[in-house]
Design a protein around this motif. Structure first.
Motif: not given
Length: 341
Positions: A279-281, A305-308, A314-316
């Motif tokens: 779950x990315x959120x 891990x980034x699924x989408x 958003x994670x950078x």
């Protein structure tokens, strides 16, 4: 039910006083459980408070001023519960499970079977069982296998009934009680184990920390464990946590974004830290919590891990190493397609 039985048989004021003490003890326990804000706890407390009022009313003696004070307090509790009823919206963790519902039905059936049978064969006991109070007393005596011997079955029908009630009590009643109590005991013990394990986290060396588990990590973690690497997993799903613990991992059944728990780790001794739910959120929340507790020199150990692929941006801003699951899968499929043979 003990309150209703007591009222029905017209017990003495002393007995009512004893029941009131028991009632207060039970309500104190449920009062402690009220902090979970469940609907079930709310209904039990309201019903119990009304029963307390009835007990005090029927058991009023010379100390009527104490009775009035107790009734006033009970009405105040009822008023506050009704006023704040909208806060109790969560489902019960224990009573909401089907096996617990079956256990409650079994317990109720066993008690009603014992009381009904005791009254039906009442004249076949010595002394005879002629009222609800003695029927309930005899049922409890048989179910708990106390066997005081003050009430004895004297006919074959009464003896067969007593044996059947004893079998129900030993084989079904206590197993149902266990089904009700065991989950709470397991959670308490689980919390104790977690607290004990947290004290030892600072001593871990060269370990892999997984914050949020997904099946994508299963094979990798199995290889790490096979090489003798200590793998610690923080997983909020109880079923997954239980399965991972059975496989030999150190598991904390907790939210992986808990800053207090993350602060218990010595990240300088970690080999790598993986934020790996599907779950990315949830991963984003974990990453934010991790960023607040980890030092700059250990930040390069964190992989997310980034699924989408759309969520990569958003994670950078977290500054962690990112693994685009979709891209890795695509590269693997493409490489397999162009492999010789």
């Amino acid at each position: 039910m003990i309150h209703v039985i007591g009222l029905a048989v017209g017990v003495s004021i002393k007995a009512m006083a004893f029941i009131a003490v028991f009632d207060g003890f039970v309500l104190s326990i449920f009062g402690f459980l009220m902090k979970e804000k469940t609907k079930t706890a709310w209904w039990i407390m309201v019903s119990g408070s009304f029963i307390t009022v009835l007990i005090l009313a029927f058991g009023a003696g010379r100390h009527y001023h104490i009775t009035i004070l107790g009734m006033a307090f009970s009405f105040f509790v009822i008023f506050m519960l009704i006023r704040r009823r909208r806060e109790y919206v969560y489902p019960a963790r224990i009573l909401g499970r089907p096996e617990v519902a079956i256990a409650l039905v079994t317990i109720a059936f066993t008690i009603l079977y014992g009381i009904g049978g005791s009254l039906l064969f009442g004249d076949q006991f010595r002394p005879p069982i002629t009222d609800l109070g003695n029927a309930f007393y005899y049922t409890g005596e048989v179910i708990t296998t106390l066997g005081f011997g003050d009430i004895l079955p004297v006919t074959m029908d009464a003896k067969i009934f007593t044996i059947s009630l004893a079998f129900l009590g030993v084989a079904i009643f206590f197993s149902s009680i266990t089904a009700l109590i065991l989950p709470s005991v397991e959670r308490r013990l689980g919390g104790l184990v977690n607290r004990m394990e947290k004290r030892e986290l600072k001593t871990l060396k060269d370990y892999v920390l997984v914050c949020g588990f997904s099946n994508l990590l299963q094979e990798y973690l199995s290889k790490m464990k096979a090489t003798g690497t200590v793998v610690v997993v923080i997983e909020r799903d109880e079923a997954k946590a239980r399965s991972l613990r059975d496989e030999g991992y150190i598991v904390f059944d907790h939210n992986a974004d808990d800053i207090d728990l993350l602060s218990s780790f010595d990240f300088s001794s970690a080999r790598e830290i993986i934020i790996g739910s599907d779950d990315d959120a949830y991963n984003l929340i974990i990453a934010a919590a991790m960023k607040s507790v980890i030092s700059d020199e250990n930040r390069q150990k964190v992989r997310v891990l980034v699924v989408d692929p759309k969520d990569m941006v958003k994670f950078r801003i977290m500054g962690f190493s990112l693994i685009n699951v979709s891209s890795v899968l695509s590269d693997s499929l493409y490489a397999g397609r162009n492999a010789p043979g």
